[in-house]
Design a protein around this motif. Structure first.
Motif, PDB file in Angstrom:
ATOM      1  N   PRO A  92     -11.481  18.769  19.403  1.00 23.47           N
ATOM      2  CA  PRO A  92     -12.049  19.915  19.481  1.00 23.47           C
ATOM      3  C   PRO A  92     -13.714  19.339  19.742  1.00 23.47           C
ATOM      4  O   PRO A  92     -14.226  18.271  19.498  1.00 23.47           O
ATOM      5  CB  PRO A  92     -11.991  20.603  18.316  1.00 23.47           C
ATOM      6  N   SER A  93     -14.506  20.469  20.511  1.00 26.84           N
ATOM      7  CA  SER A  93     -16.010  19.781  20.531  1.00 26.84           C
ATOM      8  C   SER A  93     -16.685  19.435  19.218  1.00 26.84           C
ATOM      9  O   SER A  93     -17.577  18.772  19.264  1.00 26.84           O
ATOM     10  CB  SER A  93     -16.626  21.386  21.274  1.00 26.84           C
ATOM     11  N   THR A  94     -16.381  20.168  18.348  1.00 27.92           N
ATOM     12  CA  THR A  94     -16.936  19.920  16.868  1.00 27.92           C
ATOM     13  C   THR A  94     -16.788  18.271  16.522  1.00 27.92           C
ATOM     14  O   THR A  94     -17.730  17.541  16.101  1.00 27.92           O
ATOM     15  CB  THR A  94     -16.498  20.712  15.805  1.00 27.92           C
ATOM     16  N   VAL A  95     -15.360  17.900  16.666  1.00 26.41           N
ATOM     17  CA  VAL A  95     -15.150  16.547  16.676  1.00 26.41           C
ATOM     18  C   VAL A  95     -15.936  15.559  17.634  1.00 26.41           C
ATOM     19  O   VAL A  95     -16.450  14.558  17.428  1.00 26.41           O
ATOM     20  CB  VAL A  95     -13.598  16.222  16.433  1.00 26.41           C
ATOM     21  N   LEU A  96     -15.720  15.917  18.661  1.00 25.02           N
ATOM     22  CA  LEU A  96     -16.516  15.314  20.079  1.00 25.02           C
ATOM     23  C   LEU A  96     -18.024  15.269  19.898  1.00 25.02           C
ATOM     24  O   LEU A  96     -18.481  14.079  19.901  1.00 25.02           O
ATOM     25  CB  LEU A  96     -16.200  16.100  21.284  1.00 25.02           C
ATOM     26  N   LEU A 131       0.764  -1.268  -0.129  1.00 24.88           N
ATOM     27  CA  LEU A 131      -0.060   0.206  -0.160  1.00 24.88           C
ATOM     28  C   LEU A 131       0.934   1.152  -0.038  1.00 24.88           C
ATOM     29  O   LEU A 131       2.118   1.349   0.457  1.00 24.88           O
ATOM     30  CB  LEU A 131      -0.834  -0.015   1.046  1.00 24.88           C
ATOM     31  N   LYS A 132       0.154   2.386  -0.412  1.00 21.36           N
ATOM     32  CA  LYS A 132       0.952   3.525  -0.136  1.00 21.36           C
ATOM     33  C   LYS A 132      -0.160   4.525  -0.093  1.00 21.36           C
ATOM     34  O   LYS A 132      -1.194   4.736  -0.610  1.00 21.36           O
ATOM     35  CB  LYS A 132       1.613   3.891  -1.755  1.00 21.36           C
ATOM     36  N   ILE A 133       0.089   5.592   1.025  1.00 23.74           N
ATOM     37  CA  ILE A 133      -0.530   6.523   1.235  1.00 23.74           C
ATOM     38  C   ILE A 133      -0.424   7.866   0.275  1.00 23.74           C
ATOM     39  O   ILE A 133       0.681   8.487   0.116  1.00 23.74           O
ATOM     40  CB  ILE A 133      -0.402   7.189   2.760  1.00 23.74           C
ATOM     41  N   MET A 134      -1.560   8.023  -0.597  1.00 24.07           N
ATOM     42  CA  MET A 134      -1.586   9.128  -1.421  1.00 24.07           C
ATOM     43  C   MET A 134      -1.732  10.350  -0.859  1.00 24.07           C
ATOM     44  O   MET A 134      -1.107  11.214  -1.383  1.00 24.07           O
ATOM     45  CB  MET A 134      -2.747   8.720  -2.619  1.00 24.07           C
ATOM     46  N   ASP A 135      -2.505  10.517  -0.008  1.00 23.01           N
ATOM     47  CA  ASP A 135      -2.955  11.677   0.630  1.00 23.01           C
ATOM     48  C   ASP A 135      -3.761  11.462   1.840  1.00 23.01           C
ATOM     49  O   ASP A 135      -4.192  10.316   2.256  1.00 23.01           O
ATOM     50  CB  ASP A 135      -4.110  12.414  -0.330  1.00 23.01           C
ATOM     51  N   TRP A 136      -3.913  12.526   2.931  1.00 19.40           N
ATOM     52  CA  TRP A 136      -4.847  12.411   4.022  1.00 19.40           C
ATOM     53  C   TRP A 136      -5.246  13.816   4.444  1.00 19.40           C
ATOM     54  O   TRP A 136      -4.957  14.818   3.892  1.00 19.40           O
ATOM     55  CB  TRP A 136      -3.982  11.769   5.237  1.00 19.40           C
ATOM     56  N   ASP A 137      -6.434  13.925   4.961  1.00 25.00           N
ATOM     57  CA  ASP A 137      -7.358  14.804   5.708  1.00 25.00           C
ATOM     58  C   ASP A 137      -7.298  14.597   6.855  1.00 25.00           C
ATOM     59  O   ASP A 137      -8.257  14.063   7.654  1.00 25.00           O
ATOM     60  CB  ASP A 137      -8.555  14.931   4.915  1.00 25.00           C
ATOM     61  N   VAL A 138      -6.456  15.384   7.780  1.00 24.60           N
ATOM     62  CA  VAL A 138      -6.395  15.035   9.147  1.00 24.60           C
ATOM     63  C   VAL A 138      -6.531  16.402   9.956  1.00 24.60           C
ATOM     64  O   VAL A 138      -6.038  17.693   9.234  1.00 24.60           O
ATOM     65  CB  VAL A 138      -5.404  14.223   9.815  1.00 24.60           C
ATOM     66  N   MET A 139      -6.670  16.574  11.263  1.00 23.28           N
ATOM     67  CA  MET A 139      -6.929  17.606  11.931  1.00 23.28           C
ATOM     68  C   MET A 139      -6.316  17.099  13.484  1.00 23.28           C
ATOM     69  O   MET A 139      -6.446  15.999  13.980  1.00 23.28           O
ATOM     70  CB  MET A 139      -8.196  18.294  12.107  1.00 23.28           C
ATOM     71  N   SER A 140      -6.034  17.949  14.201  1.00 20.89           N
ATOM     72  CA  SER A 140      -5.373  17.910  15.592  1.00 20.89           C
ATOM     73  C   SER A 140      -6.513  17.628  16.557  1.00 20.89           C
ATOM     74  O   SER A 140      -7.538  18.287  16.636  1.00 20.89           O
ATOM     75  CB  SER A 140      -4.836  18.891  16.369  1.00 20.89           C
ATOM     76  N   VAL A 141      -6.666  16.646  17.346  1.00 19.71           N
ATOM     77  CA  VAL A 141      -7.625  16.260  18.534  1.00 19.71           C
ATOM     78  C   VAL A 141      -6.878  16.071  19.788  1.00 19.71           C
ATOM     79  O   VAL A 141      -5.500  15.526  19.663  1.00 19.71           O
ATOM     80  CB  VAL A 141      -8.512  14.920  18.042  1.00 19.71           C
ATOM     81  N   ASN A 142      -7.580  16.213  20.800  1.00 19.98           N
ATOM     82  CA  ASN A 142      -6.998  15.860  22.010  1.00 19.98           C
ATOM     83  C   ASN A 142      -7.629  14.621  22.779  1.00 19.98           C
ATOM     84  O   ASN A 142      -8.913  14.523  22.532  1.00 19.98           O
ATOM     85  CB  ASN A 142      -7.153  17.086  23.012  1.00 19.98           C
ATOM     86  N   TYR A 143      -7.164  13.560  23.429  1.00 20.65           N
ATOM     87  CA  TYR A 143      -7.874  12.511  24.079  1.00 20.65           C
ATOM     88  C   TYR A 143      -6.611  12.008  25.119  1.00 20.65           C
ATOM     89  O   TYR A 143      -5.471  12.338  25.437  1.00 20.65           O
ATOM     90  CB  TYR A 143      -7.836  11.354  22.985  1.00 20.65           C
ATOM     91  N   GLU A 144      -7.290  11.115  25.804  1.00 28.68           N
ATOM     92  CA  GLU A 144      -6.769  10.585  26.975  1.00 28.68           C
ATOM     93  C   GLU A 144      -6.227   9.232  26.398  1.00 28.68           C
ATOM     94  O   GLU A 144      -7.030   8.313  26.116  1.00 28.68           O
ATOM     95  CB  GLU A 144      -7.556  10.580  28.030  1.00 28.68           C
ATOM     96  N   HIS A 145      -4.836   8.744  26.250  1.00 29.77           N
ATOM     97  CA  HIS A 145      -4.605   7.706  25.692  1.00 29.77           C
ATOM     98  C   HIS A 145      -4.523   6.620  26.832  1.00 29.77           C
ATOM     99  O   HIS A 145      -4.772   6.865  27.976  1.00 29.77           O
ATOM    100  CB  HIS A 145      -2.943   8.009  25.688  1.00 29.77           C
ATOM    101  N   PRO A 146      -4.779   5.269  26.280  1.00 25.92           N
ATOM    102  CA  PRO A 146      -4.940   4.247  26.986  1.00 25.92           C
ATOM    103  C   PRO A 146      -3.716   4.190  28.391  1.00 25.92           C
ATOM    104  O   PRO A 146      -3.917   3.418  29.332  1.00 25.92           O
ATOM    105  CB  PRO A 146      -4.774   2.990  26.501  1.00 25.92           C
TER     106      PRO A 146
END
Length: 222
Positions: free
Chosen positions: A146-150, A38-53
């Motif tokens: 962010p709240s919109t993602v949550l 496989l090869k990642i051609m592109d991505w559409d990402v944003m920063s999120v905040n969370y508690e890691h396991p």
């Protein structure tokens, strides 16, 4: 006598139609490819905040990947929507990775992918990614913003919690790309976005067709 024969023929025709439709719905399509790279051609990402396991609070990127997959017989695919299934590994754009194509063993992940991927916005992609992580890690993962993602992720998970029965076809439509030392990805391998019928839908369809046959016989009996 003619009415009886005609009614019987109509009943047989409707039953045959029902059996054909049931066969189409129940038999999963044959997988068209077995991917090895496989090869990642592109991505559409944003920063999120969370508690890691692990208990730490993390700011990380979440969203949808556009991934091209390689089959030895068919070559490289058009980019497909994919999402990562682990929190601790990384993957880079434009690099060819060797992969093993594995089955998805959690119908909840397949349901989320089937309902919401590919996504229509960066926020929706991040929300779906967070929903997949929460489904995988359970209470060990908690999204904060962010709240919109949550808010959107909570909508996705609420819809998922309302599903009482998953179609067995769902697991046939998605695969895991397992990459040694890098992020594993979930992606759609077949189906082309066509809706997957729930078991209850097939029963209702059959009951409706048989009911129509009964109505037709009653009218001719009069």
């Amino acid at each position: 006598m003619k009415n009886i024969i005609f009614g019987a023929r109509q009943g047989i025709s409707v039953l045959s139609m029902f059996l054909c439709i049931l066969f189409i719905l129940c038999v999963p399509p044959t997988a068209s490819a077995t991917y090895t790279q496989l090869k990642i051609m592109d991505w559409d990402v944003m920063s999120v905040n969370y508690e890691h396991p692990s208990g730490s609070y993390v700011s990380n990127y979440a969203g949808e990947f556009a991934v091209s997959f390689f089959d030895p017989d068919m070559g490289w695919s058009e980019p497909l929507a994919a999402f990562c299934t682990d929190l601790d590994s990384t993957i880079n754009k434009g690099v060819v990775y060797n992969m093993t194509q594995e089955s998805v063993d959690d119908a909840r992940l397949a349901w989320l992918m089937n309902e919401y991927a590919p996504t229509e916005s960066t926020t929706a992609g991040a929300a779906l990614q967070a929903s997949l992580w929460e489904t995988i890690y359970g209470d060990d993962f908690q999204l904060f913003g962010p709240s919109t993602v949550l808010n959107l992720s909570n909508q996705y998970l609420a819809a998922l919690s309302g599903v009482s029965e998953f179609s067995p076809l769902l697991l046939e439509r998605f695969s895991i790309a397992s990459i040694d030392g890098h992020q594993n990805l979930i992606f759609q391998t077949q189906g082309g976005g066509a809706p997957v019928p729930e078991p209850g839908t097939m029963l209702l369809l059959g009951a409706g067709l048989l009911g129509l046959a009964g109505v037709g016989r009653k009218k001719r009996g009069k």
